[in-house]
Design a protein around this motif. Structure first.
Motif, PDB file in Angstrom:
ATOM      1  N   UNK A  95     -15.795  28.156  18.869  1.00 44.31           N
ATOM      2  CA  UNK A  95     -14.572  28.452  17.772  1.00 44.31           C
ATOM      3  C   UNK A  95     -13.427  27.728  17.703  1.00 44.31           C
ATOM      4  N   UNK A  96     -13.298  27.082  18.902  1.00 47.72           N
ATOM      5  CA  UNK A  96     -12.017  26.039  18.947  1.00 47.72           C
ATOM      6  C   UNK A  96     -12.536  24.891  18.094  1.00 47.72           C
ATOM      7  N   UNK A  97     -13.757  24.436  18.397  1.00 48.54           N
ATOM      8  CA  UNK A  97     -14.092  23.284  17.713  1.00 48.54           C
ATOM      9  C   UNK A  97     -14.460  23.354  16.230  1.00 48.54           C
ATOM     10  N   UNK A  98     -14.915  24.547  15.722  1.00 47.78           N
ATOM     11  CA  UNK A  98     -15.053  24.551  14.329  1.00 47.78           C
ATOM     12  C   UNK A  98     -13.647  24.684  13.595  1.00 47.78           C
ATOM     13  N   UNK A  99     -12.685  25.333  14.370  1.00 49.74           N
ATOM     14  CA  UNK A  99     -11.416  25.245  13.886  1.00 49.74           C
ATOM     15  C   UNK A  99     -10.668  23.914  13.794  1.00 49.74           C
ATOM     16  N   UNK A 100     -11.028  23.058  14.789  1.00 49.82           N
ATOM     17  CA  UNK A 100     -10.251  21.904  14.654  1.00 49.82           C
ATOM     18  C   UNK A 100     -11.141  20.812  13.689  1.00 49.82           C
ATOM     19  N   UNK A 101     -12.485  21.174  13.493  1.00 48.81           N
ATOM     20  CA  UNK A 101     -13.106  20.399  12.638  1.00 48.81           C
ATOM     21  C   UNK A 101     -12.534  20.627  11.000  1.00 48.81           C
ATOM     22  N   UNK A 102     -12.244  22.001  10.915  1.00 54.22           N
ATOM     23  CA  UNK A 102     -11.664  22.390   9.648  1.00 54.22           C
ATOM     24  C   UNK A 102     -10.233  21.774   9.448  1.00 54.22           C
ATOM     25  N   UNK A 103      -9.654  21.671  10.227  1.00 51.53           N
ATOM     26  CA  UNK A 103      -8.255  20.710  10.518  1.00 51.53           C
ATOM     27  C   UNK A 103      -8.484  19.386   9.955  1.00 51.53           C
ATOM     28  N   UNK A 104      -9.375  18.741  10.801  1.00 47.25           N
ATOM     29  CA  UNK A 104      -9.606  17.417  10.567  1.00 47.25           C
ATOM     30  C   UNK A 104      -9.903  17.302   9.074  1.00 47.25           C
ATOM     31  N   UNK A 105     -10.890  17.949   8.718  1.00 45.81           N
ATOM     32  CA  UNK A 105     -11.446  18.019   7.143  1.00 45.81           C
ATOM     33  C   UNK A 105     -10.092  18.025   6.165  1.00 45.81           C
ATOM     34  N   UNK A 106      -9.481  18.867   6.610  1.00 42.77           N
ATOM     35  CA  UNK A 106      -8.200  19.305   5.506  1.00 42.77           C
ATOM     36  C   UNK A 106      -7.308  17.869   5.306  1.00 42.77           C
ATOM     37  N   UNK A 107      -7.493  17.148   6.380  1.00 45.76           N
ATOM     38  CA  UNK A 107      -6.821  15.767   6.379  1.00 45.76           C
ATOM     39  C   UNK A 107      -7.745  14.530   5.772  1.00 45.76           C
ATOM     40  N   UNK A 108      -8.884  14.772   5.296  1.00 45.20           N
ATOM     41  CA  UNK A 108      -9.467  13.823   4.806  1.00 45.20           C
ATOM     42  C   UNK A 108     -10.764  13.277   5.630  1.00 45.20           C
ATOM     43  N   UNK A 109     -11.076  13.733   6.908  1.00 46.67           N
ATOM     44  CA  UNK A 109     -11.843  13.274   7.707  1.00 46.67           C
ATOM     45  C   UNK A 109     -13.288  13.702   7.322  1.00 46.67           C
ATOM     46  N   UNK A 110     -14.179  12.842   7.303  1.00 44.28           N
ATOM     47  CA  UNK A 110     -15.594  13.241   6.880  1.00 44.28           C
ATOM     48  C   UNK A 110     -16.707  13.363   8.188  1.00 44.28           C
ATOM     49  N   UNK A 111     -17.613  13.699   7.672  1.00 45.09           N
ATOM     50  CA  UNK A 111     -18.920  14.328   8.684  1.00 45.09           C
ATOM     51  C   UNK A 111     -19.888  13.889   8.011  1.00 45.09           C
ATOM     52  N   UNK A 112     -21.162  13.723   8.842  1.00 44.74           N
ATOM     53  CA  UNK A 112     -22.444  13.216   8.318  1.00 44.74           C
ATOM     54  C   UNK A 112     -23.100  14.234   7.334  1.00 44.74           C
ATOM     55  N   UNK A 113     -22.942  13.602   6.139  1.00 46.89           N
ATOM     56  CA  UNK A 113     -23.550  14.476   4.901  1.00 46.89           C
ATOM     57  C   UNK A 113     -24.867  15.152   4.958  1.00 46.89           C
ATOM     58  N   UNK A 114     -25.486  14.514   5.366  1.00 49.63           N
ATOM     59  CA  UNK A 114     -27.023  14.935   6.192  1.00 49.63           C
ATOM     60  C   UNK A 114     -27.176  15.461   7.571  1.00 49.63           C
ATOM     61  N   UNK A 115     -26.289  16.306   7.676  1.00 50.16           N
ATOM     62  CA  UNK A 115     -26.216  16.811   8.959  1.00 50.16           C
ATOM     63  C   UNK A 115     -27.733  17.889   9.101  1.00 50.16           C
ATOM     64  N   UNK A 116     -28.042  18.578   8.148  1.00 52.86           N
ATOM     65  CA  UNK A 116     -29.270  19.317   8.201  1.00 52.86           C
ATOM     66  C   UNK A 116     -30.606  18.549   8.107  1.00 52.86           C
ATOM     67  N   UNK A 117     -30.687  17.880   6.854  1.00 49.51           N
ATOM     68  CA  UNK A 117     -32.023  17.186   6.635  1.00 49.51           C
ATOM     69  C   UNK A 117     -32.180  15.652   7.009  1.00 49.51           C
ATOM     70  N   UNK A 118     -31.178  15.168   7.603  1.00 54.79           N
ATOM     71  CA  UNK A 118     -31.129  13.713   7.613  1.00 54.79           C
ATOM     72  C   UNK A 118     -31.992  13.192   8.943  1.00 54.79           C
ATOM     73  N   UNK A 119     -32.044  12.038   8.930  1.00 60.94           N
ATOM     74  CA  UNK A 119     -32.601  11.258   9.798  1.00 60.94           C
ATOM     75  C   UNK A 119     -32.053  11.580  11.372  1.00 60.94           C
ATOM     76  N   UNK A 120     -32.673  12.253  12.298  1.00 60.73           N
ATOM     77  CA  UNK A 120     -32.042  12.607  13.550  1.00 60.73           C
ATOM     78  C   UNK A 120     -30.977  13.943  13.480  1.00 60.73           C
ATOM     79  N   UNK A 121     -31.199  14.657  12.162  1.00 60.89           N
ATOM     80  CA  UNK A 121     -30.268  15.602  11.918  1.00 60.89           C
ATOM     81  C   UNK A 121     -30.620  17.093  12.666  1.00 60.89           C
ATOM     82  N   UNK A 122     -30.005  17.984  12.261  1.00 59.00           N
ATOM     83  CA  UNK A 122     -30.420  19.176  12.956  1.00 59.00           C
ATOM     84  C   UNK A 122     -31.842  19.597  12.886  1.00 59.00           C
TER      85      UNK A 122
END
Length: 458
Positions: free
Chosen positions: A207-234
């Motif tokens: 819960x804490x990390x999801x909230x913080x990730x949203x706060x990071x994203x609000x400042x333009x920080x990006x994450x792996x766009x293929x988190x689900x289907x990518x090489x070594x993804x989920x």
């Protein structure tokens, strides 16, 4: 679009008006239930320690802590989620290969919504998103059998719902989900063997990390766009292949969740009802029990009955007790109920409970297992020393899909767990705010929660 962008589009397009009246009522019931069990945990020893840490850390006062005080959104998300999780008395979702607790996301949604000065309708929409994301990933991408915890799917839900509550764009939401989902793959050892405090804190961490990730994203920080289907993804590394058409999803999954009647692990609920049935039969005497035999479904046996997730007869702490079916059956037969007071340390280790649970045997049944998760079958047989036999069967309980909890039932549970910390007037105020939350600002709720006492009978 990558798959995380498809999920983010669903989150972005979710509208309060899409929630059916039935789902809206059940969302409000979940809010009342979750906040109630959070208040009931305010003086628990681990929660007191965490609250002390929150006070020492301080932080910009942006979000309210239940029981008063304010801190940063991600810290508020952690503390309030820890409160709602600690008693292990909240709702649950049963998928064929996964069990989770979507109400664990409430702390993240509440902190984000308050920080964003959101309306109650926006808060409820974000919470509905959390339920939809977590339940659907549990349906198609179970991870328990592979050694991972259900908080792994929860990371996607926490970030998605926090992003919705913050009012982020679809692109920002995608990045929040990607960051949280990538960074929070959790081990199932959290809930196997002898249990630690982390059993109740693993989802608050998410819960804490999801909230913080949203706060990071609000400042333009990006994450792996293929988190689900990518090489070594989920999919590649954790869950295996699966498909969800997020464009076809709705906001109704809360209707598929259930609420606990007994303060016990979710798969025990029908068995504990069977124990109460036997206790009420003429001639029954718990002091004369020779043997207790429970036949149930394989998931209950595996998780809390001594199956693949470890023996459940070493019970020394609250965390071990509420995940030990032998202990829970024993204390319910002796005390006639299983509520928060049964988890006082002196009751957990009391000789009568400890001795009686050694007479419990639990076995899975294939036919019962095939009926799960649509039912929770349990057959209990107890033999007294004089040979008298008692028998009871249950396949559901009040709070299950077939017997959903209504507002009056939820209010009764809320009053029972919160009475030591809140006056009748304050309990009425909190419940009334929640019942009309679609017409109130979130700050009306958090202001009331700030007035709850942190100590009993204050």
């Amino acid at each position: 679009m990558t798959e995380v962008h498809e999920l983010a589009a669903f989150v972005d397009e979710a509208q309060f008006e899409s929630i059916s009246p039935e789902a809206l009522e059940q969302l409000k019931i979940r809010v009342l239930d979750t906040i109630g069990v959070a208040i009931g945990a305010l003086d628990a020893e681990p929660m007191t320690a965490i609250r002390g840490l929150m006070d020492d850390l301080g932080g910009t006062e942006m979000a309210t802590l239940i029981g008063g005080g304010r801190t940063t959104p991600e810290r508020a998300a952690f503390f309030n989620s820890a409160l709602s999780r600690y008693l292990d008395f909240m709702d649950a979702y049963l998928a064929a290969g996964e069990t989770g607790h979507p109400s664990d996301n409430l702390g993240a949604v509440l902190a984000a919504a308050e920080t964003a000065n959101a309306s109650g309708a926006e808060f409820l929409t974000a919470l509905a998103v959390a339920y939809q994301v977590q339940t659907r990933l549990s349906d198609v991408a179970p991870v328990r059998a592979k050694g991972f915890d259900h908080t792994t799917q929860g990371a996607f839900a926490a970030a998605a719902s926090a992003a919705k509550a913050f009012g982020l764009s679809a692109e920002q939401t995608a990045n929040a989900i990607a960051m949280a989902g990538t960074a929070n793959v959790a081990l199932r050892v959290t809930r196997t063997g002898n249990l630690s405090h982390w059993k109740g804190l693993a989802y608050p961490h998410v819960s804490k990390e999801g909230t913080f990730a949203a706060m990071l994203a609000s400042r333009g920080i990006t994450g792996p766009e293929e988190v689900f289907e990518g090489n070594k993804g989920f999919k590649d590394s954790v869950a295996g292949d699966f498909d969800i058409d997020w464009s076809a999803e709705n906001l109704e999954s809360v209707l598929r969740t259930i609420i606990k009647k007994h303060n016990a692990e979710i798969h025990s609920q029908s068995a504990l009802d069977a124990a109460l049935d036997i206790r009420a039969q003429d001639g029954f005497d718990a002091a004369e029990i020779e043997s207790i035999k429970l036949t149930t479904f394989d998931v209950a046996y595996s998780i809390i009955g001594g199956g693949e997730e470890g023996d459940k007869r070493t019970v020394r702490t609250k965390e071990e007790a509420d995940h030990s079916l032998p202990w829970m059956l024993a204390v319910t037969l002796l005390d006639g109920r299983l509520g928060p007071e049964q988890y006082a340390h002196e009751r957990v280790v009391a000789a009568d409970v400890q001795q009686l649970m050694t007479r419990v045997t639990i076995a899975p049944d294939d036919a019962y297992s095939a009926r799960f998760p649509n039912e929770m079958p349990a057959e209990l047989e107890i033999v007294l020393r004089d040979g008298t036999r008692f028998h009871a069967e249950r396949a559901a309980y009040d709070g299950f899909h077939s017997q959903p909890l209504d507002w009056e039932g939820a209010r009764a549970k809320f009053d029972a767990v919160t009475a030591p910390f809140a006056s009748e007037q304050l309990r009425d105020e909190i419940a009334d705010i929640i019942h009309r939350l679609d017409r109130e600002p979130v700050t009306a709720l958090t202001a009331a929660l700030a007035r709850v006492s942190r100590t009993r009978n204050a």
